[in-house]
Design an enzyme around this catalytic site. Structure first.
Site, PDB file in Angstrom:
ATOM      1  N   HIS A  74      43.904  17.871  44.723  1.00 24.14           N
ATOM      2  CA  HIS A  74      43.780  19.266  45.151  1.00 24.14           C
ATOM      3  C   HIS A  74      42.431  19.802  44.676  1.00 24.14           C
ATOM      4  CE1 HIS A  74      44.287  23.438  45.729  1.00 24.14           C
ATOM      5  NE2 HIS A  74      44.528  23.712  44.464  1.00 24.14           N
ATOM      6  N   CYS A 110      49.674  25.325  46.254  1.00 18.95           N
ATOM      7  CA  CYS A 110      48.623  24.300  46.352  1.00 18.95           C
ATOM      8  C   CYS A 110      49.181  22.868  46.337  1.00 18.95           C
ATOM      9  CB  CYS A 110      47.596  24.473  45.249  1.00 18.95           C
ATOM     10  SG  CYS A 110      46.865  26.114  45.223  1.00 18.95           S
ATOM     11  N   ASN A 116      38.716  26.762  46.985  1.00 19.88           N
ATOM     12  CA  ASN A 116      40.113  26.315  46.880  1.00 19.88           C
ATOM     13  C   ASN A 116      40.867  26.820  48.111  1.00 19.88           C
ATOM     14  OD1 ASN A 116      42.822  25.983  46.267  1.00 19.88           O
ATOM     15  ND2 ASN A 116      42.628  26.703  44.160  1.00 19.88           N
TER      16      ASN A 116
HETATM   17  N1  ACO Z   1      31.584  36.329  37.756  1.00 20.81           N
HETATM   18  C1  ACO Z   1      31.055  36.691  36.568  1.00 20.81           C
HETATM   19  N2  ACO Z   1      31.787  36.878  35.467  1.00 20.81           N
HETATM   20  C2  ACO Z   1      33.105  36.684  35.574  1.00 20.81           C
HETATM   21  C3  ACO Z   1      33.724  36.318  36.778  1.00 20.81           C
HETATM   22  C4  ACO Z   1      32.917  36.151  37.889  1.00 20.81           C
HETATM   23  N3  ACO Z   1      33.404  35.782  39.099  1.00 20.81           N
HETATM   24  N4  ACO Z   1      35.049  36.213  36.561  1.00 20.81           N
HETATM   25  C5  ACO Z   1      35.266  36.497  35.270  1.00 20.81           C
HETATM   26  N5  ACO Z   1      34.089  36.783  34.655  1.00 20.81           N
HETATM   27  C6  ACO Z   1      33.860  37.122  33.285  1.00 20.81           C
HETATM   28  C7  ACO Z   1      35.056  37.764  32.618  1.00 20.81           C
HETATM   29  O1  ACO Z   1      35.090  39.145  32.863  1.00 20.81           O
HETATM   30  C8  ACO Z   1      34.823  37.426  31.177  1.00 20.81           C
HETATM   31  O2  ACO Z   1      33.867  38.326  30.662  1.00 20.81           O
HETATM   32  P1  ACO Z   1      33.970  38.888  29.150  1.00 20.81           P
HETATM   33  O3  ACO Z   1      33.841  37.667  28.295  1.00 20.81           O
HETATM   34  O4  ACO Z   1      32.832  39.823  29.074  1.00 20.81           O
HETATM   35  O5  ACO Z   1      35.317  39.513  29.066  1.00 20.81           O
HETATM   36  C9  ACO Z   1      34.165  36.055  31.209  1.00 20.81           C
HETATM   37  O6  ACO Z   1      33.637  35.909  32.546  1.00 20.81           O
HETATM   38  C10 ACO Z   1      35.115  34.934  30.920  1.00 20.81           C
HETATM   39  O7  ACO Z   1      36.306  35.146  31.697  1.00 20.81           O
HETATM   40  P2  ACO Z   1      37.472  34.100  31.670  1.00 20.81           P
HETATM   41  O8  ACO Z   1      38.534  34.515  32.628  1.00 20.81           O
HETATM   42  O9  ACO Z   1      37.854  33.842  30.235  1.00 20.81           O
HETATM   43  O10 ACO Z   1      36.711  32.868  32.286  1.00 20.81           O
HETATM   44  P3  ACO Z   1      36.985  31.329  32.085  1.00 20.81           P
HETATM   45  O11 ACO Z   1      35.910  30.733  31.268  1.00 20.81           O
HETATM   46  O12 ACO Z   1      38.398  31.058  31.722  1.00 20.81           O
HETATM   47  O13 ACO Z   1      36.777  30.826  33.571  1.00 20.81           O
HETATM   48  C11 ACO Z   1      38.046  30.202  35.498  1.00 20.81           C
HETATM   49  C12 ACO Z   1      37.612  31.332  34.595  1.00 20.81           C
HETATM   50  C13 ACO Z   1      36.817  29.614  36.159  1.00 20.81           C
HETATM   51  C14 ACO Z   1      38.997  30.734  36.535  1.00 20.81           C
HETATM   52  C15 ACO Z   1      38.727  29.118  34.608  1.00 20.81           C
HETATM   53  O14 ACO Z   1      39.742  29.689  33.810  1.00 20.81           O
HETATM   54  C16 ACO Z   1      39.300  28.038  35.416  1.00 20.81           C
HETATM   55  O15 ACO Z   1      38.599  27.212  35.916  1.00 20.81           O
HETATM   56  N6  ACO Z   1      40.623  28.019  35.543  1.00 20.81           N
HETATM   57  C17 ACO Z   1      41.306  27.132  36.447  1.00 20.81           C
HETATM   58  C18 ACO Z   1      41.974  27.970  37.425  1.00 20.81           C
HETATM   59  C19 ACO Z   1      41.780  27.540  38.821  1.00 20.81           C
HETATM   60  O16 ACO Z   1      40.956  26.750  39.212  1.00 20.81           O
HETATM   61  N7  ACO Z   1      42.627  28.106  39.607  1.00 20.81           N
HETATM   62  C20 ACO Z   1      42.664  27.823  40.983  1.00 20.81           C
HETATM   63  C21 ACO Z   1      43.981  28.211  41.516  1.00 20.81           C
HETATM   64  S1  ACO Z   1      45.228  27.320  40.760  1.00 20.81           S
HETATM   65  C22 ACO Z   1      45.380  25.926  41.597  1.00 20.81           C
HETATM   66  O17 ACO Z   1      44.869  25.773  42.669  1.00 20.81           O
HETATM   67  C23 ACO Z   1      46.152  24.894  40.925  1.00 20.81           C
END
Ligand code: ACO
Length: 321
Positions: free
Chosen positions: A248, A115, A278
């Protein structure tokens, strides 16, 4: 002194928007509410079967070349940032050169910084131009991340989309790219990776994107804040002199936290993640082109472009547009 200046931009998103509800209809256990509140993403685009990074790059490039008002054969350097190339080799840049009908023996190669790829490619092109070795570069970010998504991993497959963005960067006596900074810390490679490869006709390891979302979030906000400050310091400018931040487009919450960290109001931040998802290396030039074409970014303004991604890698460019 030779400067490197943006002469034109272009972008391309394949097919129709695929909304969060469309993903639910395709059987992914998620919801518009879950995706939108955590990421700001409402839709993304996916390339059709057989449509590859070079196809997307070609359309974006033709638009950038047209906007720059130049002849494609005057482009003597092509750099494509991609982690989803058409082939293992040749490079997507070489394929693109052929597709654009460029026959001038210029240089063409890909850069792979996930990215951050566009920030890397832009910085490399700027140095080629400033050195005097090349006059006019086509710098492209093109990705088909849909090909490396595990549709059984709802934590990642809802985040990404396909697309391409391109700029023509050319030698000028007017200032253009004012400063760039590039960084990597490979010790963080496990938090975002596609840990597989092809060997002896077989896929070895895991060919899908894997991510520790919370670790990525924290890392991204820290380094995006730091690298924006670094390019401003290098050019002796303050954040108040910046008209637009074009980060990004990973996640609206990362973008909001970064804006706060660098001290810029959200009104000065270009955010297209809601409509594009993304698109990895394509996200910065896509956002830049959207905001130039809708009239928000105009000549004479000062821009900060910045990216972060797998590796981990990060980088920024301060630009007099
Ligand atoms: N829909 C519904 N529920 C979901 C989904 C989904 N798509 N994905 C995960 N869940 C659930 C999980 O199973 C979990 O359930 P549980 O509590 O029953 O176990 C719950 O949601 C929380 O999961 P987490 O993975 O802890 O979710 P989090 O609050 O961390 O959010 C996210 C995830 C949105 C990816 C967050 O960590 C984030 O924004 N991270 C940044 C990463 C990013 O943007 N990466 C992009 C690529 S990297 C780059 O470009 C630099």
């Amino acid at each position: 002194m030779i400067h490197a200046r943006i002469a034109g931009t272009g972008s391309y998103l394949p097919g129709a928007p695929v909304t969060n509800d469309d993903l639910v209809a395709r059987g992914i256990e998620t919801s518009d509410e879950w995706i939108a509140t955590r990421t700001g993403i409402r839709a993304r685009h996916f390339a059709a079967d057989g449509e590859n990074a070079s196809d997307l790059a070609e359309v974006a490039s033709r638009r950038a070349i047209e906007a720059a008002g130049v002849d494609a054969n005057d482009i003597d350097l092509i750099i494509v940032a991609t982690s989803t190339p058409d082939y293992i080799f040749p490079s997507t840049a070489a394929l693109l050169q052929s597709r654009l009908g460029i026959r001038n023996d210029g240089a063409a190669f890909d850069v792979q910084a996930v990215c951050s790829g566009f920030a890397y490619a832009l910085s490399v092109a700027e140095k080629f131009i400033r050195s005097g070795s090349h006059r006019r570069a086509l710098v492209v970010g093109a990705e088909v991340f849909s090909r490396i998504l595990d549709w059984n991993d709802r934590g990642t497959c809802v985040l990404f989309g396909d697309g391409a963005g391109a700029i023509v960067l050319e030698a000028s006596d007017q200032p253009g790219v004012l400063a760039t900074a590039l960084h990597a810390d490979g010790s963080h490679h496990p938090i975002l990776c596609v840990p597989g490869t092809v060997s002896s006709g077989k896929v070895l390891g895991d060919p899908f994107l894997r991510m520790d979302g919370q670790a990525v979030f924290k890392f991204a906000v820290r380094v995006l804040g730091d690298v924006a400050a670094e390019v401003l310091n290098a050019a002796n400018l303050s954040i108040d002199q910046v008209d637009w931040l074009i980060p990004h487009q990973a996640n609206i919450r990362i973008i909001q936290s970064t804006a706060k960290r660098v001290g810029l109001p959200l009104e000065k931040v270009i955010a297209t993640v809601g409509a594009h998802g993304n698109t990895s290396a394509a996200s910065i030039p896509l956002a830049l082109d959207v905001a130039i074409r809708d009239g928000r970014i105009v000549r004479g303004q000062t821009l900060v472009l910045e990216g972060v991604g797998g590796g981990f890698t990060w980088g920024a460019a301060l630009i007099a547009y």
